[in-house]
Design a protein around this motif. Structure first.
Motif, PDB file in Angstrom:
ATOM      1  N   GLY A   1      94.209  63.443  78.701  1.00  0.00           N
ATOM      2  CA  GLY A   1      93.962  62.355  78.265  1.00  0.00           C
ATOM      3  C   GLY A   1      93.319  61.438  77.782  1.00  0.00           C
ATOM      4  O   GLY A   1      92.731  60.569  76.934  1.00  0.00           O
ATOM      5  N   GLU A   2      92.004  61.495  77.860  1.00  0.00           N
ATOM      6  CA  GLU A   2      90.828  60.673  77.994  1.00  0.00           C
ATOM      7  C   GLU A   2      90.270  61.778  76.519  1.00  0.00           C
ATOM      8  O   GLU A   2      89.706  60.929  75.752  1.00  0.00           O
ATOM      9  N   HIS A   3      90.059  62.958  76.184  1.00  0.00           N
ATOM     10  CA  HIS A   3      90.360  63.775  75.333  1.00  0.00           C
ATOM     11  C   HIS A   3      90.375  63.323  73.789  1.00  0.00           C
ATOM     12  O   HIS A   3      89.778  63.471  72.841  1.00  0.00           O
ATOM     13  N   VAL A   4      91.594  63.240  74.111  1.00  0.00           N
ATOM     14  CA  VAL A   4      92.780  62.192  72.757  1.00  0.00           C
ATOM     15  C   VAL A   4      91.576  60.813  72.228  1.00  0.00           C
ATOM     16  O   VAL A   4      91.845  60.376  71.474  1.00  0.00           O
ATOM     17  N   LEU A   5      91.825  60.001  73.619  1.00  0.00           N
ATOM     18  CA  LEU A   5      91.644  58.865  73.377  1.00  0.00           C
ATOM     19  C   LEU A   5      89.826  58.980  72.791  1.00  0.00           C
ATOM     20  O   LEU A   5      89.713  58.160  71.651  1.00  0.00           O
ATOM     21  N   GLY A   6      89.169  59.736  73.136  1.00  0.00           N
ATOM     22  CA  GLY A   6      87.430  59.818  72.476  1.00  0.00           C
ATOM     23  C   GLY A   6      88.272  60.303  71.293  1.00  0.00           C
ATOM     24  O   GLY A   6      87.409  59.792  69.977  1.00  0.00           O
ATOM     25  N   ALA A   7      89.139  61.401  70.759  1.00  0.00           N
ATOM     26  CA  ALA A   7      89.012  62.312  69.444  1.00  0.00           C
ATOM     27  C   ALA A   7      89.657  60.549  68.189  1.00  0.00           C
ATOM     28  O   ALA A   7      89.240  60.746  67.384  1.00  0.00           O
ATOM     29  N   ILE A   8      90.547  59.859  68.976  1.00  0.00           N
ATOM     30  CA  ILE A   8      90.957  59.084  68.275  1.00  0.00           C
ATOM     31  C   ILE A   8      90.047  57.732  67.985  1.00  0.00           C
ATOM     32  O   ILE A   8      89.956  57.726  66.607  1.00  0.00           O
ATOM     33  N   LEU A   9      89.002  57.673  69.020  1.00  0.00           N
ATOM     34  CA  LEU A   9      87.785  56.401  68.522  1.00  0.00           C
ATOM     35  C   LEU A   9      86.957  57.272  67.615  1.00  0.00           C
ATOM     36  O   LEU A   9      86.276  56.505  67.266  1.00  0.00           O
ATOM     37  N   ARG A  10      86.834  58.645  67.697  1.00  0.00           N
ATOM     38  CA  ARG A  10      85.597  59.156  66.712  1.00  0.00           C
ATOM     39  C   ARG A  10      86.389  58.568  65.895  1.00  0.00           C
ATOM     40  O   ARG A  10      85.225  58.732  65.196  1.00  0.00           O
ATOM     41  N   PHE A  11      86.945  58.952  64.868  1.00  0.00           N
ATOM     42  CA  PHE A  11      87.335  58.475  64.115  1.00  0.00           C
ATOM     43  C   PHE A  11      87.668  56.939  63.575  1.00  0.00           C
ATOM     44  O   PHE A  11      87.513  57.377  62.571  1.00  0.00           O
TER      45      PHE A  11
END
Length: 337
Positions: free
Chosen positions: A123-133
């Motif tokens: 869940g944190e990995h996905v959130l990090g990827a979304i915020l990165r973009f």
């Protein structure tokens, strides 16, 4: 420890006919973490039980002959043939497609998995990827390497639509972590009538899925690989989805048609992609996906967490107690039968 837990462990240890351990742990670890850590975590939770680690192939074959409760990352058919007394196999992965499930079913072996172990970290990995973009940190990092003080445009997550394909433990964890960001969420699952934590829930079939793609800003894949999901994200998907959308895959590589993804990136049909899994995997060094600046690639690493063995041991220890108290009881995370 409660009296019932102590009694359960004593019952689990009461095998006077063989020297079989209460739990046999197979030798393969995961995520670069020594399997001994897994053994230690189980022993901490079941101090009165016998937990044995089979550290070599020959030790596995010898120990599994009498073992009733076995746990590990995988179990091939050759090793299963030697498991004369096997009653429960506790798979240490969330997915069980790599197991000889038909053979296990034929032998009436109960199979459990590690569902739920990955929820927080992925869940944190996905959130990090979304915020990165969203905030385009990759652009800032590139300019920093060049020592360029130059403003660049970014995006805002609030008000976006995030579609999550798969509403299991990982999909739910993603949804929970998105809640404070003021986004609209669409969940995709096999049985939409069951509802879910997203604002809207739809199925895989019909026009609803295409309509959801057309208004999606971030598409998160968190589903198992099945006949339905294999190649789900194909050429038609990339034609339908908004060209400003971002794709995040923490499911399995073949959920995406890789050739279609490469074409979409080259044609600017999507804003970017974050891929923790690929098809093929590992991704060959000469594969074109490595060359796109708007593609983030991690080596199937979203599942890594220092808490992995701890969470897994919680599930296994509870199931050892249940089996000791009532051999026919339903087990946590039971997937077979």
């Amino acid at each position: 420890m409660t009296d019932s837990e102590s009694d359960a462990e004593s019952a689990a240890s009461a095998d006077t006919e063989t020297d079989a351990p209460d739990v046999l742990v197979l030798r393969n670890g995961t995520h670069g973490m020594p399997v001994e850590q897994y053994v230690a975590a189980i022993r901490e939770r079941l101090p009165n039980a016998t937990i044995e680690l089979a550290r070599t192939p020959s030790e596995e074959r010898e120990a599994i002959e009498a073992a009733r409760f076995v746990t590990g990352m995988t179990l091939d058919e050759d090793l299963l043939e030697a498991a004369d007394a096997l009653e429960v196999f506790a798979c240490a992965y969330a997915g069980t497609g790599h197991l000889p499930l038909e053979a296990l079913e034929d032998r009436n072996v109960t199979v459990t998995n590690a569902s739920g172990v990955h929820g927080p970290n992925i869940g944190e990995h996905v959130l990090g990827a979304i915020l990165r973009f969203t905030r385009r940190f990759h652009v800032g990092a590139r300019q920093q390497r060049r020592r360029e003080w130059r403003h660049y445009k970014a995006h805002e997550l609030q008000g976006s639509t995030v579609t999550i394909v798969g509403l299991g433990a990982i999909g739910q964890a993603v949804c929970e972590r998105l809640e404070p960001f003021g986004v609209e969420t669409i969940g995709v699952r096999y049985s939409p009538e069951k509802g879910g934590p997203t604002d809207e829930v739809i199925g895989f079939d019909g026009a609803a899925f295409d309509e959801a793609l057309a208004r999606t800003d971030y598409l998160v894949l968190a589903c198992p690989l099945t006949e339905t999901t294999r190649g789900l994200i194909d050429h038609e998907t990339f034609v339908t989805i908004d060209p400003d959308a971002v794709l995040v895959n923490v499911a399995r590589g073949p959920v995406i048609d890789t050739d279609a993804l490469v074409q979409a990136l080259r044609s600017n049909w999507i804003r970017g992609a974050s891929l923790d899994v690929t098809d093929p995997e590992p991704l060959p060094e000469d594969h074109p996906l490595w060359t796109f600046e708007n593609v983030q690639i991690t080596p199937h690493n979203a599942g890594h967490t220092p808490k992995y063995y701890e969470r897994l041991a919680d599930i296994v220890a509870e199931n050892v107690r249940r089996v000791a108290e009532e051999p026919t009881a339903d087990l946590e995370n039971q997937v077979l039968p």
